[in-house]
Design a protein around this motif. Sequence first.
Motif, PDB file in Angstrom:
ATOM      1  N   ALA A 193       0.955  -1.325   0.077  1.00 43.82           N
ATOM      2  CA  ALA A 193      -0.014   0.175   0.094  1.00 43.82           C
ATOM      3  C   ALA A 193       0.812   1.280  -0.143  1.00 43.82           C
ATOM      4  N   VAL A 194       1.934   1.187   0.665  1.00 46.06           N
ATOM      5  CA  VAL A 194       2.784   2.558   0.719  1.00 46.06           C
ATOM      6  C   VAL A 194       3.709   2.491  -0.337  1.00 46.06           C
ATOM      7  N   VAL A 195       3.980   1.355  -1.054  1.00 51.61           N
ATOM      8  CA  VAL A 195       4.861   1.312  -2.372  1.00 51.61           C
ATOM      9  C   VAL A 195       3.808   2.011  -3.336  1.00 51.61           C
ATOM     10  N   ALA A 196       2.680   1.708  -3.530  1.00 55.63           N
ATOM     11  CA  ALA A 196       1.754   2.220  -4.285  1.00 55.63           C
ATOM     12  C   ALA A 196       1.409   3.834  -4.179  1.00 55.63           C
ATOM     13  N   GLY A 197       1.687   4.271  -2.861  1.00 51.87           N
ATOM     14  CA  GLY A 197       1.451   5.537  -2.405  1.00 51.87           C
ATOM     15  C   GLY A 197       2.669   6.544  -2.848  1.00 51.87           C
ATOM     16  N   CYS A 198       3.831   5.887  -2.755  1.00 49.34           N
ATOM     17  CA  CYS A 198       5.079   6.622  -2.937  1.00 49.34           C
ATOM     18  C   CYS A 198       5.051   6.630  -4.605  1.00 49.34           C
ATOM     19  N   LYS A 199       4.639   5.568  -5.307  1.00 47.30           N
ATOM     20  CA  LYS A 199       4.644   5.766  -6.782  1.00 47.30           C
ATOM     21  C   LYS A 199       3.856   6.864  -7.168  1.00 47.30           C
ATOM     22  N   ARG A 200       2.729   6.901  -6.624  1.00 47.24           N
ATOM     23  CA  ARG A 200       1.778   7.956  -6.927  1.00 47.24           C
ATOM     24  C   ARG A 200       2.392   9.271  -6.769  1.00 47.24           C
ATOM     25  N   ALA A 201       2.918   9.526  -5.637  1.00 49.87           N
ATOM     26  CA  ALA A 201       3.507  10.685  -5.019  1.00 49.87           C
ATOM     27  C   ALA A 201       4.604  11.248  -5.885  1.00 49.87           C
ATOM     28  N   VAL A 202       5.265  10.187  -6.451  1.00 52.45           N
ATOM     29  CA  VAL A 202       6.563  10.646  -7.300  1.00 52.45           C
ATOM     30  C   VAL A 202       6.093  10.876  -8.638  1.00 52.45           C
ATOM     31  N   LEU A 203       5.525   9.761  -9.190  1.00 54.27           N
ATOM     32  CA  LEU A 203       5.196   9.741 -10.806  1.00 54.27           C
ATOM     33  C   LEU A 203       4.187  10.553 -11.109  1.00 54.27           C
ATOM     34  N   GLU A 204       2.958  11.014 -10.310  1.00 53.01           N
ATOM     35  CA  GLU A 204       1.778  11.708 -10.587  1.00 53.01           C
ATOM     36  C   GLU A 204       1.821  12.952  -9.802  1.00 53.01           C
ATOM     37  N   GLY A 205       2.227  13.115  -8.622  1.00 49.75           N
ATOM     38  CA  GLY A 205       2.583  14.367  -7.913  1.00 49.75           C
ATOM     39  C   GLY A 205       3.711  15.028  -8.416  1.00 49.75           C
ATOM     40  N   GLY A 206       4.692  14.317  -8.845  1.00 46.62           N
ATOM     41  CA  GLY A 206       5.821  15.005  -9.326  1.00 46.62           C
ATOM     42  C   GLY A 206       5.655  15.906 -10.509  1.00 46.62           C
ATOM     43  N   ASN A 207       4.602  15.699 -11.179  1.00 44.64           N
ATOM     44  CA  ASN A 207       4.160  16.454 -12.428  1.00 44.64           C
ATOM     45  C   ASN A 207       3.126  17.314 -12.162  1.00 44.64           C
ATOM     46  N   LEU A 208       2.766  17.537 -10.766  1.00 46.70           N
ATOM     47  CA  LEU A 208       1.742  18.748 -10.703  1.00 46.70           C
ATOM     48  C   LEU A 208       2.278  20.062 -10.167  1.00 46.70           C
ATOM     49  N   PRO A 209       1.750  21.042 -10.023  1.00 43.68           N
ATOM     50  CA  PRO A 209       2.473  22.293  -9.231  1.00 43.68           C
ATOM     51  C   PRO A 209       2.696  21.885  -8.072  1.00 43.68           C
ATOM     52  N   LEU A 210       3.883  22.630  -7.393  1.00 46.09           N
ATOM     53  CA  LEU A 210       4.456  21.835  -6.230  1.00 46.09           C
ATOM     54  C   LEU A 210       3.266  22.177  -5.014  1.00 46.09           C
ATOM     55  N   GLU A 211       2.581  22.859  -4.868  1.00 40.13           N
ATOM     56  CA  GLU A 211       1.612  22.986  -3.880  1.00 40.13           C
ATOM     57  C   GLU A 211       0.538  21.658  -3.718  1.00 40.13           C
ATOM     58  N   MET A 212       0.282  21.394  -5.040  1.00 36.61           N
ATOM     59  CA  MET A 212      -0.538  20.261  -5.354  1.00 36.61           C
ATOM     60  C   MET A 212       0.173  18.723  -5.087  1.00 36.61           C
ATOM     61  N   GLY A 213       1.522  18.980  -5.379  1.00 30.75           N
ATOM     62  CA  GLY A 213       2.113  17.823  -5.229  1.00 30.75           C
ATOM     63  C   GLY A 213       2.466  17.437  -3.741  1.00 30.75           C
TER      64      GLY A 213
END
Length: 312
Positions: A237-257
Amino acid sequence: MTEQIHVEQRGRVLLATLDNPPHALMSAAMVGELDKLVTRASDDDGVGAVVLTGAHPERFIAHYDVRELLALARSAPALPESVVKASIGALGALEMIPGSGLLIDRTPAAGLVQLRAFHDTMSRIGRSGAVFIAAINGVALGGGCELSLACDLRLISDDGLIGQPEILLGIPPGGGGTQRLARLIGRGRALELVLEGRPVPAAEAERIGLVHRVLPRAGLMNEAMATAERMARRPKAVVAGCKRAVLEGGNLPLEMGLKMEQAVFVSSLGLKSTQKAMEAYVAEMNASGDVAAANPAMRDRLVDGTFIDFSG
């Protein structure tokens, strides 16, 4: 039909061998099997990592089967880019209608459906709680490169070649190559490689951040499996969360990420496995009278995942 991916489970690791002889080409059938593999890895609590490698002695995946692409090209009308963009949205709505798949398969839109299936499978790798490792045993071009880019880690043999040669046949990368490559190594360098279409040797690929490690061919699979066994001990569950945060969040504006990261962090605190791990760590600190991570032996156990069992 002969299977093009042979899957063997070794503990919490799935070893998936890509096998489409004689040329090691990617195909629509292989993409379908990849999709089933991703589902299995994501849904099975007994699986924590997947290693992908090629059965061909010198090739991970040579590239996507150009014969299939040519057949799609001949069946599809010539359309401007703006019309295709609109068609993608319309196709998504049409696919929600029961029974529409059979109708779509008989139209030029069938090629777009196949392309979307490839994209969906690659995206699901990026959201899976299992860690995906590409053990690139030689050549990984075109669709093979795009598959490796979708994986979390890329290890390559020292005689390997990787790249996106599609422009040499008059097309751009179509399976996510332009997007994942740019996010991985930067837009300038990615554009150069896409426009050149040249294969990148292993040493250069490591230098520019396209792969994580270059290994002697004889040691590639041992290192890939050892890495997978270690990664497979992480909480899914945490692996999936880390991947979302890095791969998807990393492409968002900083505050949204940052908000995405906060959401992943806070939700992980509610997991029983997380609380169990922190309790064990605090107990170790109390017993030793020092920070547990400062002890080399304890640090090794933390890193290799043997300090706490997250598989339960």
